[in-house]
Design an enzyme around this catalytic site. Structure first.
Site, PDB file in Angstrom:
ATOM      1  N   ILE A  19      51.939  39.523  56.502  1.00 50.40           N
ATOM      2  CA  ILE A  19      51.879  39.721  57.947  1.00 50.40           C
ATOM      3  C   ILE A  19      51.551  38.417  58.665  1.00 50.40           C
ATOM      4  O   ILE A  19      52.154  38.083  59.692  1.00 50.40           O
ATOM      5  CB  ILE A  19      50.844  40.810  58.275  1.00 50.40           C
ATOM      6  N   ASP A  60      37.925  26.941  54.017  1.00 46.34           N
ATOM      7  CA  ASP A  60      38.119  27.946  52.969  1.00 46.34           C
ATOM      8  C   ASP A  60      37.431  29.235  53.414  1.00 46.34           C
ATOM      9  O   ASP A  60      36.199  29.287  53.506  1.00 46.34           O
ATOM     10  CB  ASP A  60      37.530  27.437  51.654  1.00 46.34           C
ATOM     11  N   TYR A 146      36.939  47.178  49.148  1.00 48.30           N
ATOM     12  CA  TYR A 146      37.926  46.798  50.158  1.00 48.30           C
ATOM     13  C   TYR A 146      37.733  47.624  51.422  1.00 48.30           C
ATOM     14  O   TYR A 146      37.716  47.091  52.544  1.00 48.30           O
ATOM     15  CB  TYR A 146      39.338  46.995  49.599  1.00 48.30           C
ATOM     16  N   LYS A 150      36.725  46.527  55.315  1.00 53.50           N
ATOM     17  CA  LYS A 150      37.587  46.851  56.456  1.00 53.50           C
ATOM     18  C   LYS A 150      36.883  47.768  57.462  1.00 53.50           C
ATOM     19  O   LYS A 150      37.125  47.657  58.666  1.00 53.50           O
ATOM     20  CB  LYS A 150      38.892  47.484  55.955  1.00 53.50           C
TER      21      LYS A 150
END
Length: 234
Positions: A19, A60, A146, A150
């Site tokens: 994306i 980074d 994960y 999010k």
């Protein structure tokens, strides 16, 4: 090509693939100015070759301390957080390092980069776009770390939206469903499933939604945008 006075400046993370790469190409194609974040000098040179005309900043995202020294004092109309990493596994399987790597890149880096960019964003009454995930709306088995990163990113966006409203900064969370990116191929491999990119959302479609958010007239904002795969022929 846009006249200089009509060009806007956008900062994009994750422009190396998926994306983020589609967002970067679309912005450059229409003549806007682009800043891309690269993890090191070698990657910066690669991104400049992949996206001719873009400028790079070296930081980074896995090392949040490297973000603070970035010089973001110039004009900045938007920040698009499209970088992300995933390590799937149950709570019983994931190590502290697995959790830390995802929280650093997916949550702490966007928070710190936004903090550094806020003076420029306020001056431009700019826009922050958090490219999230369906995992930021619901947590399924095996996606714990994960999803936690999010869910945190969504909370960050919700708080930031309220905090920065007085400065005219708009904040949007974009929740794409499964999208045909290298990360999706990695997920399918983990799940032991065959990967067919045509079965999922084209990343250019998500990029088009991001540009719609960036181009929205000043009289409105889109707090959250969910994009799901379309119906497929039987």
């Amino acid at each position: 090509m846009k006249a200089a006075e009509d060009r806007r400046t956008h900062l994009v993370t994750g422009a190396g693939s998926g994306i983020g790469a589609c967002v970067a190409r679309a912005l450059l194609d229409r003549g806007d100015d682009l800043l891309l974040v690269a993890r090191d000098e070698a990657r910066a040179r690669e991104l400049e070759q992949e996206h001719p005309g873009a400028r790079t900043l070296v930081a980074d995202l896995a090392d949040v301390a490297s973000i603070a020294p970035l010089d973001l004092t110039g004009p900045l109309d938007s920040v698009v957080h499209a970088a992300g990493v995933v390590a799937l596994g149950t709570v019983g399987e994931l190590s502290a390092g697995d959790w830390r790597s995802q929280l650093d890149v997916n949550l702490l880096a966007p928070a710190e980069l936004t903090r550094v960019a806020l003076p420029a964003l306020r001056a431009a009454r700019g826009t922050v776009v958090m490219v999230n995930s369906g995992a930021g709306l619901r947590a399924n088995p095996g996606w714990s770390a994960y999803a936690a990163s999010k869910f945190g990113l969504r909370a960050l966006a919700d708080a930031l939206r309220q905090e920065e409203a007085e400065h005219g900064v708009r904040v949007t969370t974009v929740h794409p469903g499964r999208t045909a990116t290298p990360m999706q191929e990695q997920v399918h491999a983990h799940e032991g499933k065959d990967y067919d990119p045509d079965a999922w959302i084209d990343p250019a479609t998500v990029a088009a939604a991001v540009l719609h958010v960036l181009d929205l007239p000043r009289d409105a904002t889109i707090p959250d945008l969910t994009i799901s795969p379309g119906p497929r022929p039987a």
